[in-house]
Design a protein around this motif. Structure first.
Motif, PDB file in Angstrom:
ATOM      1  N   LYS A   1     -10.033  -3.088  17.016  1.00 24.85           N
ATOM      2  CA  LYS A   1      -9.381  -2.027  17.780  1.00 24.85           C
ATOM      3  C   LYS A   1      -7.874  -2.047  17.565  1.00 24.85           C
ATOM      4  N   THR A   2      -7.298  -3.246  17.569  1.00 20.93           N
ATOM      5  CA  THR A   2      -5.851  -3.380  17.459  1.00 20.93           C
ATOM      6  C   THR A   2      -5.378  -3.337  16.019  1.00 20.93           C
ATOM      7  N   PHE A   3      -6.144  -3.956  15.129  1.00 22.16           N
ATOM      8  CA  PHE A   3      -5.755  -4.030  13.716  1.00 22.16           C
ATOM      9  C   PHE A   3      -6.921  -3.583  12.838  1.00 22.16           C
ATOM     10  N   PRO A   4      -7.218  -2.269  12.818  1.00 22.02           N
ATOM     11  CA  PRO A   4      -8.371  -1.779  12.063  1.00 22.02           C
ATOM     12  C   PRO A   4      -8.310  -2.090  10.571  1.00 22.02           C
ATOM     13  N   ARG A   5      -7.118  -2.297  10.044  1.00 26.96           N
ATOM     14  CA  ARG A   5      -7.005  -2.598   8.624  1.00 26.96           C
ATOM     15  C   ARG A   5      -7.777  -3.869   8.251  1.00 26.96           C
ATOM     16  N   ILE A   6      -7.877  -4.810   9.203  1.00 22.91           N
ATOM     17  CA  ILE A   6      -8.577  -6.057   8.924  1.00 22.91           C
ATOM     18  C   ILE A   6     -10.040  -5.783   8.590  1.00 22.91           C
ATOM     19  N   PHE A   7     -10.672  -4.835   9.295  1.00 21.48           N
ATOM     20  CA  PHE A   7     -12.074  -4.515   9.005  1.00 21.48           C
ATOM     21  C   PHE A   7     -12.220  -4.033   7.569  1.00 21.48           C
ATOM     22  N   PHE A   8     -11.332  -3.139   7.131  1.00 24.55           N
ATOM     23  CA  PHE A   8     -11.460  -2.585   5.787  1.00 24.55           C
ATOM     24  C   PHE A   8     -11.098  -3.613   4.716  1.00 24.55           C
ATOM     25  N   GLU A   9     -10.226  -4.554   5.037  1.00 25.70           N
ATOM     26  CA  GLU A   9      -9.986  -5.664   4.121  1.00 25.70           C
ATOM     27  C   GLU A   9     -11.232  -6.538   4.016  1.00 25.70           C
ATOM     28  N   LEU A  10     -11.895  -6.726   5.134  1.00 28.99           N
ATOM     29  CA  LEU A  10     -13.077  -7.584   5.183  1.00 28.99           C
ATOM     30  C   LEU A  10     -14.195  -7.029   4.310  1.00 28.99           C
ATOM     31  N   ILE A  11     -14.328  -5.704   4.256  1.00 25.94           N
ATOM     32  CA  ILE A  11     -15.409  -5.103   3.467  1.00 25.94           C
ATOM     33  C   ILE A  11     -14.951  -4.744   2.056  1.00 25.94           C
ATOM     34  N   GLY A  12     -13.751  -5.189   1.690  1.00 26.60           N
ATOM     35  CA  GLY A  12     -13.275  -4.985   0.330  1.00 26.60           C
ATOM     36  C   GLY A  12     -12.712  -3.617   0.046  1.00 26.60           C
ATOM     37  N   GLN A  13     -12.251  -2.890   1.083  1.00 21.71           N
ATOM     38  CA  GLN A  13     -11.657  -1.572   0.897  1.00 21.71           C
ATOM     39  C   GLN A  13     -10.287  -1.512   1.589  1.00 21.71           C
ATOM     40  N   PRO A  14      -9.333  -2.324   1.142  1.00 26.65           N
ATOM     41  CA  PRO A  14      -8.031  -2.392   1.828  1.00 26.65           C
ATOM     42  C   PRO A  14      -7.166  -1.146   1.674  1.00 26.65           C
ATOM     43  N   ASN A  15      -7.521  -0.263   0.759  1.00 27.10           N
ATOM     44  CA  ASN A  15      -6.674   0.913   0.505  1.00 27.10           C
ATOM     45  C   ASN A  15      -7.063   2.127   1.345  1.00 27.10           C
ATOM     46  N   ILE A  16      -8.077   2.006   2.168  1.00 28.88           N
ATOM     47  CA  ILE A  16      -8.460   3.135   3.025  1.00 28.88           C
ATOM     48  C   ILE A  16      -7.349   3.434   4.023  1.00 28.88           C
ATOM     49  N   ASP A  17      -7.085   4.707   4.224  1.00 28.49           N
ATOM     50  CA  ASP A  17      -6.060   5.143   5.174  1.00 28.49           C
ATOM     51  C   ASP A  17      -6.612   4.986   6.598  1.00 28.49           C
ATOM     52  N   ILE A  18      -6.124   3.980   7.336  1.00 29.72           N
ATOM     53  CA  ILE A  18      -6.674   3.694   8.663  1.00 29.72           C
ATOM     54  C   ILE A  18      -6.329   4.784   9.677  1.00 29.72           C
ATOM     55  N   SER A  19      -5.366   5.624   9.367  1.00 27.05           N
ATOM     56  CA  SER A  19      -5.045   6.711  10.296  1.00 27.05           C
ATOM     57  C   SER A  19      -6.164   7.744  10.356  1.00 27.05           C
TER      58      SER A  19
END
Length: 268
Positions: free
Chosen positions: A12-30
């Motif tokens: 909830k606070t740092f959604p980027r961590i989820f996308f890093e975890l699944i190997g997609q760090p470049n997804i726009d979290i906004s």
């Protein structure tokens, strides 16, 4: 450890961590909002869903499930919830399911009915003990690793994380949130630590520590008593966390002599 609440707070606070975890760090979290979704006319609730915000360019819905306890029928429940969600939301065409395990030993053997899904791109299983070593991962993934870190190395890892946070995170509010998250993981993980071990781990600066939940809870416990005894009982816990006599006196409205006397009484 209340791992579900820690992970959902993390995402909830740092959604980027989820996308890093699944190997997609470049997804726009906004483009995403992390939410808990209730399914109509059932008792089902999917606790962790990354739902695209309106007019988002990315239309994939991500279902995140943290599974730290054995459950023989887990996949039967999990996939039934997902497909019920898809039935009730016909506009959703793209989806991914992510299951986070501490180790592979927790996973149920009831996987045969879902082999096709496991072979597809729609389902991803993550085992935290198989994440890359700390030196090659981001700050977010290192925080995730801390949750399953062995006790004998967790203290060192936490200390390194705190140092890395101070060096890399320039925004004060974000830095404080990360430090409090590390604090929460440690409090759940080490319920029987000695005062000296706690002091070594909670190496916040004075300003950061005074805004932490731990400091505020101890301070409030003493003040809520409304009597001198309540304040004095809070002194040893604050001393154990590395605060000075002067800092404790200021926080609890005590004189230096009163703080020192409470410390002496504790050690005698």
């Amino acid at each position: 450890m209340k791992t579900d609440s820690i992970f959902y707070r993390l995402f909830k606070t740092f959604p980027r961590i989820f996308f890093e975890l699944i190997g997609q760090p470049n997804i726009d979290i906004s483009n995403y909002q992390f939410a808990s979704v209730e399914l109509k006319q059932t008792s089902f609730r999917i606790d962790g869903v990354f739902v695209p915000v309106p007019d988002s360019a990315d239309r994939t819905v991500y279902f995140a499930e943290v599974q730290f306890q054995p459950d023989a029928t887990f996949y039967r429940r999990f996939f039934s919830e997902i497909f019920l969600y898809l039935r009730q939301n016909p506009s959703v065409n793209l989806w991914r399911a992510v299951v986070i395990y501490p180790t592979g030993s927790i996973e149920t053997s009831d996987v045969i009915p879902y082999q096709a899904l496991f072979s597809s791109n729609e389902v991803q299983r993550i085992y935290l003990d198989r994440l890359p070593e700390a030196g090659s991962t981001s700050l977010g993934l290192r925080i995730v690793r801390l949750i399953v870190e062995r006790e004998e190395s967790a203290v060192t890892s936490a200390r390194e994380l705190i140092s890395q946070t101070r060096q890399q995170v320039t925004d004060e509010a974000t830095r404080r949130e990360i430090l409090e998250l590390i604090e929460t993981i440690l409090l759940y993980k080490f319920t029987r630590l000695t005062r000296e071990e706690i002091r070594q781990m909670f190496t916040f600066t004075e300003s950061e520590f005074k805004q932490s939940r731990l400091y505020q809870s101890i301070k409030e416990e003493g003040l809520e008593e409304g009597k001198l005894e309540g304040k004095l009982e809070a002194v040893p816990r604050l001393l154990a966390l590395g605060l000075s006599v002067a800092q404790i006196g200021e926080a609890l409205d005590l004189t230096a002599e009163q703080v020192q006397q409470a410390a002496q009484n504790q050690s005698s």
